[in-house]
Design a protein around this motif. Sequence first.
Motif, PDB file in Angstrom:
ATOM      1  N   THR A  12       3.609   0.527  -6.188  1.00  0.00           N
ATOM      2  CA  THR A  12       2.834   1.523  -5.932  1.00  0.00           C
ATOM      3  C   THR A  12       4.298   2.266  -4.877  1.00  0.00           C
ATOM      4  O   THR A  12       5.356   1.322  -4.942  1.00  0.00           O
ATOM      5  CB  THR A  12       1.744   0.445  -4.884  1.00  0.00           C
ATOM      6  OG1 THR A  12       1.397   2.208  -4.127  1.00  0.00           O
ATOM      7  CG2 THR A  12       2.443   0.463  -4.331  1.00  0.00           C
ATOM      8  N   LYS A  13       3.953   3.606  -4.663  1.00  0.00           N
ATOM      9  CA  LYS A  13       4.714   3.637  -3.307  1.00  0.00           C
ATOM     10  C   LYS A  13       4.561   3.760  -1.954  1.00  0.00           C
ATOM     11  O   LYS A  13       4.953   3.973  -0.892  1.00  0.00           O
ATOM     12  CB  LYS A  13       4.975   5.304  -3.526  1.00  0.00           C
ATOM     13  CG  LYS A  13       6.365   5.224  -5.213  1.00  0.00           C
ATOM     14  CD  LYS A  13       5.857   6.922  -5.365  1.00  0.00           C
ATOM     15  CE  LYS A  13       7.110   7.078  -6.270  1.00  0.00           C
ATOM     16  NZ  LYS A  13       7.680   8.152  -6.764  1.00  0.00           N
ATOM     17  N   ASN A  14       3.021   2.899  -2.251  1.00  0.00           N
ATOM     18  CA  ASN A  14       2.594   2.351  -0.744  1.00  0.00           C
ATOM     19  C   ASN A  14       1.925   1.456  -0.494  1.00  0.00           C
ATOM     20  O   ASN A  14       0.468   1.277  -0.784  1.00  0.00           O
ATOM     21  CB  ASN A  14       1.312   3.699  -0.649  1.00  0.00           C
ATOM     22  CG  ASN A  14       0.249   3.616   1.228  1.00  0.00           C
ATOM     23  OD1 ASN A  14       0.549   2.893   1.602  1.00  0.00           O
ATOM     24  ND2 ASN A  14      -0.683   4.020   1.114  1.00  0.00           N
ATOM     25  N   THR A  31       6.498  -2.408  -5.296  1.00  0.00           N
ATOM     26  CA  THR A  31       6.856  -1.037  -5.304  1.00  0.00           C
ATOM     27  C   THR A  31       8.119  -0.224  -5.561  1.00  0.00           C
ATOM     28  O   THR A  31       9.695  -0.742  -5.882  1.00  0.00           O
ATOM     29  CB  THR A  31       6.697  -0.871  -3.688  1.00  0.00           C
ATOM     30  OG1 THR A  31       7.119   0.255  -3.286  1.00  0.00           O
ATOM     31  CG2 THR A  31       8.235  -1.699  -3.049  1.00  0.00           C
TER      32      THR A  31
END
Length: 129
Positions: A12-14, A31
């Motif tokens: 994820t980027k979050n 990430t």
Amino acid sequence: GLYLDHTFLFLTKNPKRMQDFEFPPNAWVGTTVEDQSRLTQRLGQLRQVQAKHFWLSVEPVLGPLDIERWGGAIDWLVIGSQTGPGATPPKREWVEDLVAQSRGHGIKVWMKNNLAAEWNGGVLRQELP
């Protein structure tokens, strides 16, 4: 059961959102980072996730990265180049430095095939954890 004979990769980027979940021991939580500021922010958030294994996807490499602070916290590092029209490959020394830092901490490295043109005549480190 938890399908313990399988390995599940989450990316994820979050990573702050991942703090809301419980992951089984066969989950690898990662990430994406592109530069040092995103590395600092996202990896700091990722380390708050309740998981056994952590990994980073550095794609595209947009500058030099210092992973020394988190060396013992990362199990696997995936490195890739920018792709598409007008893509700029990362500087070779940025990738070499990431590989050297990883080696110093026992982190396995997977270099994506999109680095082959710039790397050792196409011979890439492609290690699985």
